[in-house]
Design an enzyme around this catalytic site. Structure first.
Site, PDB file in Angstrom:
ATOM      1  N   ASP A  67       7.820  -9.856  -7.670  1.00 35.18           N
ATOM      2  CA  ASP A  67       7.307  -9.908  -9.047  1.00 35.18           C
ATOM      3  C   ASP A  67       8.372  -9.763  -9.907  1.00 35.18           C
ATOM      4  O   ASP A  67       9.591  -9.653  -9.510  1.00 35.18           O
ATOM      5  CB  ASP A  67       6.422  -8.600  -8.990  1.00 35.18           C
ATOM      6  N   ASN A 137       0.127   4.841  -6.109  1.00 36.11           N
ATOM      7  CA  ASN A 137      -1.466   4.549  -6.279  1.00 36.11           C
ATOM      8  C   ASN A 137      -1.921   3.501  -5.397  1.00 36.11           C
ATOM      9  O   ASN A 137      -3.120   2.953  -5.334  1.00 36.11           O
ATOM     10  CB  ASN A 137      -1.851   3.832  -7.678  1.00 36.11           C
ATOM     11  N   HIS A 139      -0.299   0.744  -4.701  1.00 34.92           N
ATOM     12  CA  HIS A 139      -0.128  -0.837  -4.874  1.00 34.92           C
ATOM     13  C   HIS A 139       0.985  -1.479  -4.327  1.00 34.92           C
ATOM     14  O   HIS A 139       1.845  -0.699  -3.440  1.00 34.92           O
ATOM     15  CB  HIS A 139       0.041  -0.944  -6.534  1.00 34.92           C
ATOM     16  N   GLU A 144      -2.405  -3.667  -8.310  1.00 31.02           N
ATOM     17  CA  GLU A 144      -2.822  -2.382  -8.768  1.00 31.02           C
ATOM     18  C   GLU A 144      -4.403  -2.272  -8.133  1.00 31.02           C
ATOM     19  O   GLU A 144      -4.935  -3.304  -7.838  1.00 31.02           O
ATOM     20  CB  GLU A 144      -2.911  -2.263 -10.252  1.00 31.02           C
TER      21      GLU A 144
HETATM   22  P1  PGA Z   1       9.629   2.554  -5.897  1.00 32.98           P
HETATM   23  O1  PGA Z   1       8.692   1.468  -6.318  1.00 32.98           O
HETATM   24  O2  PGA Z   1      10.655   2.005  -4.892  1.00 32.98           O
HETATM   25  O3  PGA Z   1      10.599   2.578  -7.181  1.00 32.98           O
HETATM   26  O4  PGA Z   1       9.116   3.832  -5.572  1.00 32.98           O
HETATM   27  C1  PGA Z   1       7.910   1.184  -5.116  1.00 32.98           C
HETATM   28  C2  PGA Z   1       6.642   0.147  -5.626  1.00 32.98           C
HETATM   29  O5  PGA Z   1       6.204   0.654  -6.605  1.00 32.98           O
HETATM   30  O6  PGA Z   1       6.185  -0.589  -5.038  1.00 32.98           O
END
Ligand code: PGA
Length: 243
Positions: A67, A137, A139, A144
């Site tokens: 992304d 959450n 995702h 999301e």
């Molecule tokens: P993070 O993000 O490694 O910064 O916790 C992971 C994600 O949101 O997929």
């Protein structure tokens, strides 16, 4: 799906870096699906160390990131382009920039850009190993809760919890982009092998929901139960109490 507690972030990061290293060693034209975020930092550092020690040729490796934020150009310090340059592509020389792909966050038309990226994935893929983090959450990528399982690369509206979680990378929370271009859930599922990493107590609830095995768009990562080749590596703090 196998959930393995490797105890510490260091150990899990080294293990996964070794898996990527072996993948490139055995197939120099490997296709890797890459992720960004705090979770991945030590894994990339370990990979750079392994690559450097062995002077592995990575010039034929093709990478596809999950992304990119809409509105941030490749030079922006909080863009995922910069993240990847800083942590991998500039740290171990030899990756071919033409073969390192991320969605273009400043494309004039994000929908067309999403379509271009999905077509690229289909033409060059499938990815041999897809690396994933997980949001609090549930995702994966920026898919999301509520994202359809059939989704391909698309423009997404980030949820408040994701904006909050990612605000640590920006001077001010209001600077966090509200949208991104993300591989969809179906795009991710096309990978031959998927490795998900989760560390820290703030990831325990998401991993607990994943481990419960109930497949629901409310927790996007649960789609991974429908994939035949998924490994999840966690540390003590992210390990569910009962699996
Ligand atoms: P993070 O993000 O490694 O910064 O916790 C992971 C994600 O949101 O997929």
């Amino acid at each position: 799906m196998k959930i393995t507690n490797l105890g510490t972030k260091e150990r899990a990061s080294f293990y996964v870096a070794t898996e990527l290293y072996k993948q490139i060693l055995h197939k120099k034209e490997s296709k890797l699906g890459l992720a960004t975020g705090g979770t991945m930092i030590e894994m990339y550092q370990a990979l750079v160390t392994l690559l450097a020690k062995n002077q592995l040729d990575v010039s034929h490796v093709e990478t596809f990131n999950l992304d990119e934020y809409i509105g941030l150009d490749a030079e922006h310090p909080a863009s995922y382009h910069q993240y990847m340059n800083n942590i991998l592509f500039n740290e171990y020389r030899g990756f071919d920039p033409q073969k390192c792909h991320l969605p273009n966050g400043v494309a004039e038309n994000p929908e067309c850009e999403a379509e271009r990226y999905e077509t690229l994935l289909d033409e060059k893929g499938p990815v041999d190993i897809q690396i994933l983090g997980i949001g609090q959450n549930g995702h994966i990528g920026f898919n999301e809760p509520g994202t359809p399982f059939e989704s391909v690369t698309h423009r997404v509206d980030l949820t408040e919890s994701t904006i909050e979680a990612n605000s640590r990378y920006f001077d001010d929370k209001t600077d966090v982009p509200k949208q991104a271009i993300s591989m969809g859930l179906r795009s991710i599922m096309k990978a031959k092998r998927i490795i998900l990493l989760a560390f820290g107590p703030h990831k325990k609830e998401a991993i607990t929901q994943l481990a419960a095995g109930h497949i629901t768009t409310d927790v996007p990562a649960t789609i991974l139960h429908l994939h035949p080749n998924v490994e999840v590596y966690v540390d003590d703090a992210a390990m569910p109490d009962i699996v």
